[in-house]
Design an enzyme around this catalytic site. Structure first.
Site, PDB file in Angstrom:
ATOM      1  NE  ARG A   1      -3.881   1.929   2.568  1.00  0.00           N
ATOM      2  CZ  ARG A   1      -3.817   2.978   3.398  1.00  0.00           C
ATOM      3  NH1 ARG A   1      -2.779   3.113   4.213  1.00  0.00           N
ATOM      4  NH2 ARG A   1      -4.796   3.861   3.436  1.00  0.00           N
TER       5      ARG A   1
ATOM      6  CG  HIS B   1      -7.951  -4.061  -1.419  1.00  0.00           C
ATOM      7  ND1 HIS B   1      -8.980  -3.153  -1.556  1.00  0.00           N
ATOM      8  CD2 HIS B   1      -6.831  -3.316  -1.288  1.00  0.00           C
ATOM      9  CE1 HIS B   1      -8.501  -1.921  -1.513  1.00  0.00           C
ATOM     10  NE2 HIS B   1      -7.198  -1.993  -1.358  1.00  0.00           N
TER      11      HIS B   1
END
Length: 1262
Positions: A66, A197
């Site tokens: 991320r 994700h």
């Protein structure tokens, strides 16, 4: 003198700090080997530290991934997210997406600390973050990829960019997609990258609105599974618990897999930004489904998209000045540090010293005015407001307090959130927001890659570089932008080389330029190849060896092509040493032209000045057609003589990449001392040091050690005979459409109506065999009405565009057997067949269970499928790592093979008729016939005996036809005949098994591995072939009802089964004798390995990223002149298949190709290939055309290339420069886009792409 020193000093003072801060997008490039020499353990260090961190806390993998994402989406991948607030810097850590959320900084710090001990001041934090993201993915079970490296770190941050650019969890689908598009990413990248994700956590505050107030009406999100929502509410109340963590993928939260997409299908995506991928857009919905069902495809696309994201506006450049950076300390402030001050002082001192040395010698004054201009590239932030400077701004309080259910796109332009159907507005908005950015894939695909050695040399000479080279600018013609640049440089043998660039602009009338282009092109076309070669050799002998020369043509007709950014120029004192180790010192001086922006028209132009001793002024004329040409990738290139005067060509200084990749030896094999010795020897013999000598060349002596298919077939046929006793266009060519009955499906050698009418008999299907015209056609095949670019693999296996193959007979006659169905605009393929109505995969597994020794994808790798139908059997065997050569005739069933090829499945048009198949003997592991309706038992079993010829000893014949299991009189008769024939052939009936699901049975036979059975037969029927009958001779050789004996010599091919796949791919066949000379002159086994190393290097370093080819759109590939199959072997890791063609007059190496688990066939390229039009995505021709032009004209050969390549397909040519030039002109006359030509010392490479152009007029009736 004093004035001169002052100017240079000020120039150095101005440019020195820019070394630490300038953003030179386009001035450099990224490549995985960037630190191979400067910091070889860099990747190992990152991997070890990340592994330790993830082992300690599994969540860290998602955090590092991320962190890279949040960095790249702000100002590009430049590590700006690591900067703390200091002075004018407002840290991105304070932004809404990062505050109390971004983590992993301490891991980056630890990596940097270890890195500084190993190789100080070398590896950037931006590269560390990119590597850490990759390693985090791998450590959690995800895919791996080579990370392009070479980024520099930013010295400024953008708080507003972080707030506005990073997609938020509550953004609408359109807002998210727009933010991706603004970064040059597309919807495929959006879905694939969202798949990250599958690991990590999200806070309650990120999805609370979905549980309680999704649309501001107090109701939850109706697209969220209610049972899942109930579970979430337990720890995510209406108020409080903001920081409570939840798994993004509740199924496998710490494993990188495709469970995330499966959750979306079940409406169990955690974030709104996740679930909208499935609920709000049809294209993204299909991608979600695809990745949910196919994890391998998801992994492949995720890796591609990560590479693409990592290439968002990186800070690069040849002047690599990577500062020491620590994420939590603001040491990278905008103020000039002590180190940079020292650097500046040293830089200025050296500049002054250089000027003193320069002016101390007597140098004549320039004869023409020297234009001097300095361009400083500022460190700019590309903000969505369009501003070039980042201004610290406060977050609008109204925005802070917006309701969580509202879509907060940030400071996007007003038009940026318009729906997808408003294409024009969206395109305009992207242009306003991001100047020069390209939204299309592979933006840097054509960039040359600088060698690691060159990078090291640039670093060593960084402080010694004199800022004396200056930018020059071409003035654009008002009418059509055609430029001419005359080189007015002249060098005296007794005087030092001048370092100032001198420029004279010739303002000729554009119409005169066009006349000159036509004259040059026509002259070159009319020149015979032999005459051109003689002139070339004469010119080469009279001149000093010229520097590496390159030609590149950028795509010109696309408005969204990325433009190259300007970069301050640097004149490198030892540029020749950097360009080529073998280059003789002192023989020439290469001056580099620089890029300069046209302030008034916003276009980038490129010049090149090249000094050569003994060359008069003005003898080089370079024509630039700016309206039709645009540089897309390679910064450094020069050109060869045969390309200087061609239109649509841009010249730049040479890049090291192509030269090094055209060599068979690596730089590691030659020491620096050896290079110096070779450089001295070049004065005596320049011809031995040409590029041609370093490309794999076939040894003349080796030709005596190898038979060609032509020689074998002619000898066999001779032995048997003895036994029995218009108007020219710009490029010299005018094309017409083929006026034939077959129309868009025209195959010249199968649709030769004139020859078919002369046939005396068709009893042996002679009318389905090859009957080629005396001269190859020079007409072009029209496109079917409504033709579209083919659907990509693997989707193409299930459906294709109806208009591309508009035939319905098979759907009408075989639709009930699940062959093919018509579904609106598509033809769909349920995967069935006559013998496997319920799907090929079940049938494939049924065969494996019947004979466990088949071992699909291990023992069995290459099989032949006879009468393949639409080739679903071969299409689904890819899932078992098996390669299938499928074939069927072009007959009343309409386009069986064309269906297969359009689906991305290997197939050829052929028939079991009167002649041998175009394959060597003893090469297929399995031969398969599923109700192929071939009369195997007829005429003494002649057709089955042909299968016996191509089947390996110990190989299997699978026959699942009605005679095996039905009891009708005709079936019983055929079964009895087959039983007698196979017994006489010594085939062992291994088993007969019943497939209850499909209600069919299969009989599986095995070919003997010894001659024992043959010798014990009481009746020599079928007879054994005579000892002098060459089983490998196949070119127009008639069939004969006989059997060849099994080899018994342990050193002979066929006495051993190949190694299991994939080991057989890289292993030299056991029967290659060390005493036998290989094709390139080395002992055969060594020759084989060197060939594989060569092609592995060329494919990985040049073809994969240096030619602008989007390999995700490539499926069907042909190597038009294969040797050992090295090119195909180098492509083993991507989802393509390669048809290896061994030419009729080339050494017969096709058995080697099969032995390594690949396939191919024999062919003569003076004739048409047995395939449908528009069959292949990419053709590769290595030294083919220079050999062909000795036997046939190239125009029909290029017409054949145009016939079998799909619109949008590619051609890569490696050949002699004369052949390259002729092919280039032919391709241009066909309206192909020639992206790149590259040439040195009579050897070169060309890359081109076919367009949609077709002529409007038809030729006279054939």
């Amino acid at each position: 003198m004093v004035h001169y020193i002052i100017v240079i000093t000020l120039l150095a003072l101005g440019l020195a700090p820019n070394c630490l801060s300038s953003k030179t997008v386009g001035g450099g490039y990224l490549y995985p080997q960037f630190y191979d020499h400067s910091c070889p353990k860099a990747q190992e260090i990152v991997r070890n530290v990340v592994a330790k961190a993830v082992a300690k806390e599994p969540r860290m993998a998602a955090s590092l991934l991320r962190l890279h994402f949040h960095d790249c989406f702000v100002k590009g991948c430049d590590a700006s997210i690591l900067l703390d607030s200091s002075g004018s810097i407002i840290s991105e850590k304070r932004s809404n997406p990062n505050r109390n959320s971004a983590r992993g900084f301490e891991v980056i710090d630890e990596i940097k600390a270890v890195m500084e001990k190993e190789c100080p001041h070398t590896v950037s934090c931006a590269d560390i973050m990119a590597l850490a993201a990759r390693d985090s993915t791998v450590l959690t079970g995800g895919p791996s990829w080579e990370v392009p490296l070479g980024r520099r770190d930013a010295r400024g941050a953008s708080l507003s960019g972080s707030n506005n650019n990073i997609p938020a969890p509550n953004n609408t689908f359109q807002t998210i997609l727009t933010k991706f598009k603004l970064q040059g990413l597309d919807i495929v990248d959006l879905v694939a990258l969202s798949g990250s994700h599958t690991i990590g956590n999200a806070r309650c505050t990120s999805f609370r609105q979905r549980l309680y107030n999704q649309s501001g009406n107090g109701q939850p999100d109706n697209t969220l599974d209610q049972s899942y929502a109930s579970q979430l509410r337990r720890n995510c109340p209406r108020s409080g618990g903001d920081q409570n963590l939840f798994f993004l993928d509740f199924v496998s939260p710490i494993k990188f897999d495709n469970s995330y997409f499966k959750n979306l299908l079940a409406n169990k995506g955690l974030l709104n930004s996740d679930q909208v991928l499935f609920t709000k857009n049809g294209e993204s919905r299909e991608l979600v489904k695809t990745y949910a069902y196919n994890q391998e495809l998801f992994f492949l696309q995720f890796a591609k998209s990560m590479i693409k994201m990592g290439d968002i506006s990186p800070l690069t450049g040849y002047r690599v000045c990577i500062p020491v950076c620590h994420s939590r300390v603001a040491k990278r402030s905008s103020s000039v540090s002590y180190a940079s001050t020292v650097t500046t002082v040293v830089f200025v001192t050296l500049c002054v010293l250089g000027v003193w040395m320069l002016t101390s010698n007597s140098i004549s004054s320039p004869q023409t005015t020297t234009t001097t201009r300095t361009v400083t590239d500022t460190n700019s932030d590309i903000a969505f407001s369009g501003s070039n400077e980042e201004q610290p701004s406060k977050i609008n309080e109204d925005q802070k307090d917006k309701a969580v259910f509202e879509d907060n796109p940030g400071q996007l332009p007003d038009e940026a959130v318009k729906p997808d159907d408003d294409k024009v507005s969206e395109s305009d908005d992207l242009d306003k927001v991001k100047e020069g950015a390209a939204v299309e894939e592979n933006r840097h695909g054509l960039q040359g890659k600088e060698s690691a050695e060159e990078q090291e040399k640039q670093k060593m000479s960084e402080t010694q570089i004199s800022e004396e080279s200056v930018l020059t600018q071409n003035q654009q013609s008002k009418q059509n932008g055609l430029k001419e640049v005359e080189d007015n440089k002249q060098m005296s043998n007794e005087e030092p080389i001048k370092v100032h660039q001198e420029e004279t602009i010739n303002n000729q009338d554009p119409s005169e330029d066009q006349d000159q282009i036509r004259a040059v092109a026509k002259k070159q076309i009319n020149e015979k190849p032999k005459e051109r070669r003689a002139k070339k050799k004469k010119k080469h002998a009279e001149s000093i060896e010229r520097p590496l020369e390159t030609t590149m043509i950028g795509k010109s007709k696309k408005d969204d092509v990325a433009e190259m950014e300007d970069e301050p120029s640097v004149n490198k004192p030892k540029i020749q040493d950097q360009l080529e180790e073998d280059e003789p010192k002192g023989t020439k001086q290469l001056n580099q032209d620089q890029l300069e922006e046209d302030e008034s028209k916003g276009t980038k132009q490129l010049n090149q000045d090249q000094l050569e001793p003994d060359e008069p002024k003005g003898n080089k004329l370079q024509n630039h057609d700016q309206q039709e040409s645009q540089v897309q990738g390679i910064d450094n290139a020069t050109f060869n003589d045969e390309t200087k005067d061609k239109p649509e060509i841009l010249n730049t200084t040479q890049t090291d990449t192509f030269q090094s990749l055209l060599k068979t030896k690596t730089n590691q094999e030659t020491t620096e001392k050896d290079s110096q010795i070779e450089a001295q020897q070049q004065h005596e013999s320049t011809s031995e040091e040409t590029l041609g000598s370093t490309i794999p060349k076939e040894s003349t002596e080796s030709k005596n050690a190898w038979k060609s298919q032509k020689a074998q077939s002619e000898n066999e046929k001779e032995r048997r005979r003895d036994e029995s006793s218009g108007k020219e266009g710009l490029y010299g060519y005018t094309w017409h459409l083929c006026n034939v009955t077959a129309g868009p499906d025209y195959i010249p050698c199968l649709d030769n109506e004139k020859a078919l009418k002369k046939l005396r008999s068709t009893r042996h299907f002679e009318h389905r065999e090859r009957h080629c015209p005396e001269e190859g056609p020079t007409c072009l095949v029209p496109l079917p009405k409504g033709y579209k670019r083919p659907i990509s693999w693997p989707k193409s296996r299930d459906k294709i565009w109806y208009n591309n193959v508009p035939h319905t007979k098979l759907a009408e006659f075989k639709g009930h057997q699940n062959w093919v169905k018509v579904s609106g605009d598509f033809l769909t393929f349920p995967g069935g067949g006559t013998q496997f109505i319920h799907g090929a995969l079940h049938y494939i597994d049924f065969l494996q269970q019947s004979v466990p020794n088949l071992k699909w994808g291990k023992r069995t790798r290459v099989i032949l499928d006879v009468g393949c139908g639409v080739a679903s059997f071969g299409g689904y065997l890819f899932d078992r790592d098996v390669l299938t050569m499928s074939f069927a005739p072009k007959d009343e069933h309409e386009a069986q093979v064309q269906f297969a090829l359009e689906r991305g499945i290997p197939a050829i048009s052929a028939v079991m008729g009167s002649q041998r198949l175009q394959f060597p003997c003893r090469v297929f592991d399995v031969v398969h016939c599923a109700r192929c309706r071939v009369p195997w038992h007829a005429e003494n079993g002649m057709l089955l005996l042909e299968l016996n010829r191509v089947l390996r000893p110990g190989g299997y014949f699978i026959w699942s036809a009605t005679p095996v299991y039905q009891k009708l009189p005709e079936d019983v008769e055929i079964w009895n005949a087959m039983s007698s024939l196979t017994k006489a052939m010594c085939w062992d009936l291994v088993t007969i098994k019943r497939d209850k699901l499909n209600s069919v049975s299969a009989a599986i036979y095995r070919k003997p591995i010894t001659n024992e059975c043959y010798d014990k037969r009481s009746d020599n029927n079928p007879p054994m072939c005579k000892e002098n009958d060459d089983a490998n001779a196949v070119w127009h050789v008639p069939l004969r009802a006989c059997m060849h004996r099994v080899p018994i010599n342990p050193a002979e091919r066929g006495t051993r089964w190949p190694a299991h796949w994939p080991n057989r791919l890289q292993k030299a066949p056991y029967w290659l004798n060390r005493t036998q000379m290989g094709i390139y002159g080395k002992p055969a086994p060594q020759d084989f390995l060197k060939d594989y190393e060569h092609w592995t290097r060329v494919v990985s370093k040049l073809y994969m990223s240096g030619l602008g080819i989007s390999w995700s759109n490539v499926r069907n590939v042909m190597d038009m002149r294969a040797v050992y199959g090295g090119f195909a072997a180098a492509l083993k890791d991507i989802k393509v298949w390669v048809m290896n063609v061994v030419n009729l007059d080339s050494p017969d190496t096709l058995p080697i190709i099969y032995e390594r688990g690949l396939f191919g066939m024999y062919h003569d390229w003076c004739e048409s290939f047995s395939t449908y039009p528009r069959s292949y995505d990419l053709l590769h021709a290595d030294h083919l055309f220079s050999k062909l032009e000795k036997r046939c004209k190239l125009q029909p050969v290029l017409a054949e290339v145009d016939r079998i390549v799909r619109p949008g397909g590619k051609l890569i040519v490696r050949d002699e420069s004369d052949a390259i030039g002729e092919v280039e002109n032919l391709l241009k006359s066909l309206h192909w886009e020639v992206h790149l030509t590259f040439s040195k010392d009579q050897e070169g490479i060309l890359s081109a792409q076919k367009g949609d152009w077709r002529p409007t007029a038809y030729q006279a009736s054939i």
